[in-house]
Design a protein around this motif. Structure first.
Motif, PDB file in Angstrom:
ATOM      1  N   VAL A 125       0.879  -1.169   0.000  1.00  0.00           N
ATOM      2  CA  VAL A 125       0.000   0.000   0.000  1.00  0.00           C
ATOM      3  C   VAL A 125       0.912   1.213   0.000  1.00  0.00           C
ATOM      4  N   ARG A 126       0.982   1.883  -1.128  1.00  0.00           N
ATOM      5  CA  ARG A 126       1.955   2.948  -1.350  1.00  0.00           C
ATOM      6  C   ARG A 126       1.957   3.984  -0.229  1.00  0.00           C
ATOM      7  N   GLY A 127       3.126   4.218   0.319  1.00  0.00           N
ATOM      8  CA  GLY A 127       3.290   5.233   1.352  1.00  0.00           C
ATOM      9  C   GLY A 127       2.812   4.819   2.730  1.00  0.00           C
ATOM     10  N   VAL A 128       2.294   3.571   2.854  1.00  0.00           N
ATOM     11  CA  VAL A 128       1.769   3.129   4.157  1.00  0.00           C
ATOM     12  C   VAL A 128       2.483   1.874   4.644  1.00  0.00           C
ATOM     13  N   GLY A 129       2.284   0.765   3.940  1.00  0.00           N
ATOM     14  CA  GLY A 129       2.873  -0.491   4.398  1.00  0.00           C
ATOM     15  C   GLY A 129       2.435  -1.657   3.550  1.00  0.00           C
ATOM     16  N   TYR A 130       2.110  -2.758   4.219  1.00  0.00           N
ATOM     17  CA  TYR A 130       1.772  -3.985   3.514  1.00  0.00           C
ATOM     18  C   TYR A 130       0.546  -4.650   4.135  1.00  0.00           C
ATOM     19  N   ILE A 131      -0.122  -5.482   3.328  1.00  0.00           N
ATOM     20  CA  ILE A 131      -1.290  -6.210   3.796  1.00  0.00           C
ATOM     21  C   ILE A 131      -1.234  -7.637   3.287  1.00  0.00           C
ATOM     22  N   TYR A 132      -1.510  -8.601   4.178  1.00  0.00           N
ATOM     23  CA  TYR A 132      -1.651  -9.991   3.753  1.00  0.00           C
ATOM     24  C   TYR A 132      -3.126 -10.183   3.422  1.00  0.00           C
ATOM     25  N   LEU A 133      -3.406 -10.405   2.152  1.00  0.00           N
ATOM     26  CA  LEU A 133      -4.791 -10.472   1.683  1.00  0.00           C
ATOM     27  C   LEU A 133      -5.456 -11.779   2.094  1.00  0.00           C
ATOM     28  N   ARG A 134      -6.655 -11.677   2.583  1.00  0.00           N
ATOM     29  CA  ARG A 134      -7.438 -12.883   2.875  1.00  0.00           C
ATOM     30  C   ARG A 134      -7.942 -13.465   1.561  1.00  0.00           C
ATOM     31  N   PRO A 135      -8.032 -14.795   1.461  1.00  0.00           N
ATOM     32  CA  PRO A 135      -8.491 -15.403   0.211  1.00  0.00           C
ATOM     33  C   PRO A 135      -9.965 -15.111  -0.048  1.00  0.00           C
ATOM     34  N   THR A 136     -10.318 -15.102  -1.317  1.00  0.00           N
ATOM     35  CA  THR A 136     -11.730 -14.947  -1.673  1.00  0.00           C
ATOM     36  C   THR A 136     -12.485 -16.198  -1.267  1.00  0.00           C
TER      37      THR A 136
END
Length: 238
Positions: A222-233
Motif C-alpha cells: 500500500v503505497r506510502g503506508v505499508g503492507y497487507i496480507y490479503l485474505r483469500p476470496t
C-alpha cells in the motif's frame, strides 16, 4: 545474568578493538577473528549469541561466510556493509542475515540492533514454552511454537526474520500494517530513514510464498503506508 558472547568477523583490527572496548562496557563478551574461513568455522562450532560480520573480507568474503554459517547454524548475524552499497544489504538479508549496518556507524546503533535481536529471540523462546495459537489463512499455516510455516502441507524454508514479518502480517490478515509497525514488531526496533530491510524481507517472502491459488498476490503493498496480507476470496477458500 549470563553475559552475551559475540563473535566479530572483520579484518579491520582497529574497528575490532573499538568494538571490544565499547561492547565490553555494555556487558558483552567479545571475540574477534580477522579471517572469513576461521570466522565461519568458529560461528558454527562454538556457542555464540550473535555474530557481527563484515562483507569486505579478504579471501572468503562476508557473503560466502554467511552461507557457511547458515548451512550449519541459526546464530543471529548482523552484517556490516559499505555505505551506499544497497545491493550488499539486499543480498545479505536474502542469505539469512538478521540485520545490517552500513559503515561507518555509531557503536550505539550497533548496540541498539543487538538489543533488538535479543528481544526478538526472547519472544521466540517465550512462544516455544507457551506457544500461541496456530494461524491459518487460505492454504498457509503458521505455527509460532514450532516456528514453522506450511503451505499445502509442505514446510517453507524461511529465515527467522522472514517468519517474524509473516507472523505479524498473518495475525492482522486483511488489515494494512505500516512499515513502522512491521519494523517494531518483527525486527524489534524503530524504523530508520532510508531503511529498506522490511521491503527486502517482503520481497523474499513473495518469492518463497508465490501467488495465491487463484493467481492473485498474497502480500500487497500500500503505497506510502505499508503492507497487507490479503485474505483469500470465498471461491479460493473452497
Amino acid at each position: 545474568m549470563q553475559t552475551s558472547r559475540i563473535l566479530v568477523i572483520d579484518d579491520d583490527h582497529d574497528l575490532c578493538a573499538l568494538l571490544d572496548d565499547y561492547l565490553s562496557a555494555e556487558g558483552f563478551t567479545i571475540e574477534a577473528v580477522h579471517d572469513g574461513a576461521l570466522g565461519a568455522t568458529r560461528a558454527c562450532t562454538e556457542n555464540y549469541d550473535l555474530v557481527v560480520l563484515d562483507v569486505m573480507l579478504p579471501g572468503l568474503n562476508g557473503f560466502e561466510v554467511l552461507r557457511k554459517i547458515r548451512a550449519g547454524s541459526a546464530v543471529p548475524v548482523v552484517m556490516l556493509t559499505a555505505r551506499g552499497e544497497e545491493v550488499d544489504r539486499i543480498v545479505g538479508l536474502e542469505l539469512g542475515a538478521d540485520d545490517y549496518l552500513p559503515k561507518p556507524f555509531n557503536p550505539r546503533e550497533l548496540v541498539a540492533r543487538i538489543r533488538a535481536i535479543q528481544r526478538r529471540s526472547a519472544t521466540q523462546q517465550k512462544n516455544e514454552t507457551a506457544p500461541e495459537a496456530v494461524l491459518a489463512v487460505g492454504d498457509l499455516t503458521l505455527d509460532p511454537g514450532r516456528r514453522a510455516v506450511l503451505q499445502g502441507g509442505q514446510e517453507l524454508p524461511l529465515t527467522s526474520v522472514e517468519f517474524s514479518v509473516l507472523e505479524v502480517l498473518m495475525t492482522q490478515a486483511g488489515r494494512v500494517v505500516s512499515r513502522e509497525e512491521l519494523c517494531s514488531q518483527a525486527l524489534g526496533r524503530q524504523l530508520n530513514s532510508y531503511d529498506r530491510s522490511i521491503d527486502v524481507h517482503i520481497s523474499s517472502l513473495r518469492r518463497k510464498l508465490g501467488p495465491a491459488k487463484d493467481g492473485s498476490e498474497r502480500l500487497k503493498s500500500v503505497r506510502g503506508v505499508g503492507y497487507i496480507y490479503l485474505r483469500p476470496t470465498v471461491a479460493e477458500s473452497l
